[in-house]
Design a protein around this motif. Sequence first.
Motif, PDB file in Angstrom:
ATOM      1  N   LEU A  28      -2.770   5.844  -4.947  1.00 28.94           N
ATOM      2  CA  LEU A  28      -3.791   5.807  -3.904  1.00 28.94           C
ATOM      3  C   LEU A  28      -4.911   6.823  -4.241  1.00 28.94           C
ATOM      4  O   LEU A  28      -4.515   7.844  -4.760  1.00 28.94           O
ATOM      5  CB  LEU A  28      -3.443   5.872  -2.529  1.00 28.94           C
ATOM      6  CG  LEU A  28      -2.401   4.666  -2.054  1.00 28.94           C
ATOM      7  CD1 LEU A  28      -2.297   4.537  -0.608  1.00 28.94           C
ATOM      8  CD2 LEU A  28      -3.332   3.299  -2.391  1.00 28.94           C
ATOM      9  N   HIS A  29      -5.977   6.689  -3.870  1.00 24.76           N
ATOM     10  CA  HIS A  29      -7.321   7.863  -3.844  1.00 24.76           C
ATOM     11  C   HIS A  29      -7.004   8.612  -2.598  1.00 24.76           C
ATOM     12  O   HIS A  29      -6.494   8.172  -1.416  1.00 24.76           O
ATOM     13  CB  HIS A  29      -8.755   6.958  -3.532  1.00 24.76           C
ATOM     14  CG  HIS A  29      -9.773   7.829  -3.529  1.00 24.76           C
ATOM     15  ND1 HIS A  29     -10.138   8.128  -2.377  1.00 24.76           N
ATOM     16  CD2 HIS A  29     -10.235   8.565  -4.298  1.00 24.76           C
ATOM     17  CE1 HIS A  29     -11.177   9.048  -2.285  1.00 24.76           C
ATOM     18  NE2 HIS A  29     -11.195   9.441  -3.812  1.00 24.76           N
ATOM     19  N   ALA A  30      -7.108   9.876  -3.077  1.00 25.43           N
ATOM     20  CA  ALA A  30      -6.969  10.976  -2.196  1.00 25.43           C
ATOM     21  C   ALA A  30      -8.328  11.376  -1.650  1.00 25.43           C
ATOM     22  O   ALA A  30      -9.169  12.123  -2.416  1.00 25.43           O
ATOM     23  CB  ALA A  30      -6.059  12.153  -2.422  1.00 25.43           C
ATOM     24  N   LEU A  82      -6.753  12.313   3.215  1.00 22.39           N
ATOM     25  CA  LEU A  82      -6.528  10.959   3.709  1.00 22.39           C
ATOM     26  C   LEU A  82      -6.580   9.980   2.398  1.00 22.39           C
ATOM     27  O   LEU A  82      -7.253   9.797   1.654  1.00 22.39           O
ATOM     28  CB  LEU A  82      -7.835  10.509   4.590  1.00 22.39           C
ATOM     29  CG  LEU A  82      -7.599   9.246   5.333  1.00 22.39           C
ATOM     30  CD1 LEU A  82      -6.586   9.411   6.296  1.00 22.39           C
ATOM     31  CD2 LEU A  82      -9.011   8.918   6.095  1.00 22.39           C
ATOM     32  N   LEU A  83      -5.262   9.222   2.301  1.00 18.04           N
ATOM     33  CA  LEU A  83      -5.132   8.319   1.344  1.00 18.04           C
ATOM     34  C   LEU A  83      -5.740   6.770   1.641  1.00 18.04           C
ATOM     35  O   LEU A  83      -5.828   6.441   2.854  1.00 18.04           O
ATOM     36  CB  LEU A  83      -3.534   8.009   1.101  1.00 18.04           C
ATOM     37  CG  LEU A  83      -2.705   9.398   0.891  1.00 18.04           C
ATOM     38  CD1 LEU A  83      -1.343   8.916   0.808  1.00 18.04           C
ATOM     39  CD2 LEU A  83      -3.263  10.052  -0.391  1.00 18.04           C
ATOM     40  N   ASP A  84      -6.510   6.431   0.703  1.00 16.11           N
ATOM     41  CA  ASP A  84      -6.989   5.188   0.706  1.00 16.11           C
ATOM     42  C   ASP A  84      -6.952   4.260  -0.729  1.00 16.11           C
ATOM     43  O   ASP A  84      -6.866   5.028  -1.528  1.00 16.11           O
ATOM     44  CB  ASP A  84      -8.515   5.190   1.441  1.00 16.11           C
ATOM     45  CG  ASP A  84      -9.480   6.250   0.592  1.00 16.11           C
ATOM     46  OD1 ASP A  84      -9.021   6.474  -0.524  1.00 16.11           O
ATOM     47  OD2 ASP A  84      -9.952   6.701   1.375  1.00 16.11           O
ATOM     48  N   THR A 121       0.846  -1.236  -0.093  1.00 14.78           N
ATOM     49  CA  THR A 121       0.009  -0.010  -0.265  1.00 14.78           C
ATOM     50  C   THR A 121       1.025   1.272   0.031  1.00 14.78           C
ATOM     51  O   THR A 121       0.566   2.255  -0.823  1.00 14.78           O
ATOM     52  CB  THR A 121      -0.890   0.134   1.222  1.00 14.78           C
ATOM     53  OG1 THR A 121      -1.865  -1.259   1.225  1.00 14.78           O
ATOM     54  CG2 THR A 121      -1.818   1.314   1.130  1.00 14.78           C
ATOM     55  N   ILE A 122       1.923   1.145   0.783  1.00 13.68           N
ATOM     56  CA  ILE A 122       2.645   2.551   0.729  1.00 13.68           C
ATOM     57  C   ILE A 122       3.574   2.608  -0.558  1.00 13.68           C
ATOM     58  O   ILE A 122       3.926   3.663  -0.809  1.00 13.68           O
ATOM     59  CB  ILE A 122       3.841   2.334   2.182  1.00 13.68           C
ATOM     60  CG1 ILE A 122       2.975   2.448   3.403  1.00 13.68           C
ATOM     61  CG2 ILE A 122       4.707   3.436   2.115  1.00 13.68           C
ATOM     62  CD1 ILE A 122       3.686   2.494   4.822  1.00 13.68           C
TER      63      ILE A 122
END
Length: 286
Positions: free
Chosen positions: A108-110, A263-265, A99-100
């Motif tokens: 990643l989605h912000a 927030l990254l997801d 993920t990182i």
Amino acid sequence: MKVLLVPNYSREVAVQGAHMLEEWLGEQGCDVVWAHDKKLFPQKQVDLFGCELVISLGGDGTLLRAARIVGYSEIPLMGISYGHLGFLTSATPDEMLETIADALAGELHASRRATLEIESVYEAPDGSLHTEKSFALNDFAVSRGGAGDMIEFSVSVSGNYIDTLRGDGFIVSTATGSTGYALAAGGPIVTPEFTGMSCVPVAPHTIMARAFLTSSSDIVEITMSRERPACRHFFADGQNIAHATEATGISATVKRGPGDIILLDRSAQSFYRSVSRVFYGKANNS
């Protein structure tokens, strides 16, 4: 890239994960710094200069601490779940490196999360007043004190009087905070795209009081009653705002903060998957 790690120092597995992550990030050419242990150094400030990514390793409480460090700067933030709930976090320890890596690659989605800017007015025993300014990602709450007496306060929105209430307290939350204290007090679950505030009375001594939503430009004003000087406390994301224990909170204004938390997801659907998993007990298979 400079990366700030914010581990939960009370969980050894989270600290071990941070050490492993520091080594891996170093191999990727990143400059890694650590936030200090706030229990050992409660007054120390974290230097964010040059940071381009902040990673929390713990539960949602650790992520909220990381959010307080980031403040309104809009430095991207992501969480690795070493806690009990992990509603706000992006990945489990097993998924951490993958993920990182995606975060470093910009894949990643912000999710932009509205914040709160709080201005609380306190009165000292000598009658002098002082103001405390606070940040919150989740919520501001006024709560009754240890004596257990009901508190009385008036609520207005952008100069429009709403009501005078008696009860255990009042919560002003963001959409992010709608799944925390506000939810426990009977408030609605609100999508992160909503940028207004959710206002929820806590155990009001009336059947008429209900939660309500504001617009993103509104200002919520809470004024404590002089006729009922019961003990009360003001909190921002669960942290007592008062610096002086003998000071008494007399009013607070709450509005949308000047910067969001980024927030990254994994996707725009991460919020609903977390809602299904945490609150409805459904496993996510996709």
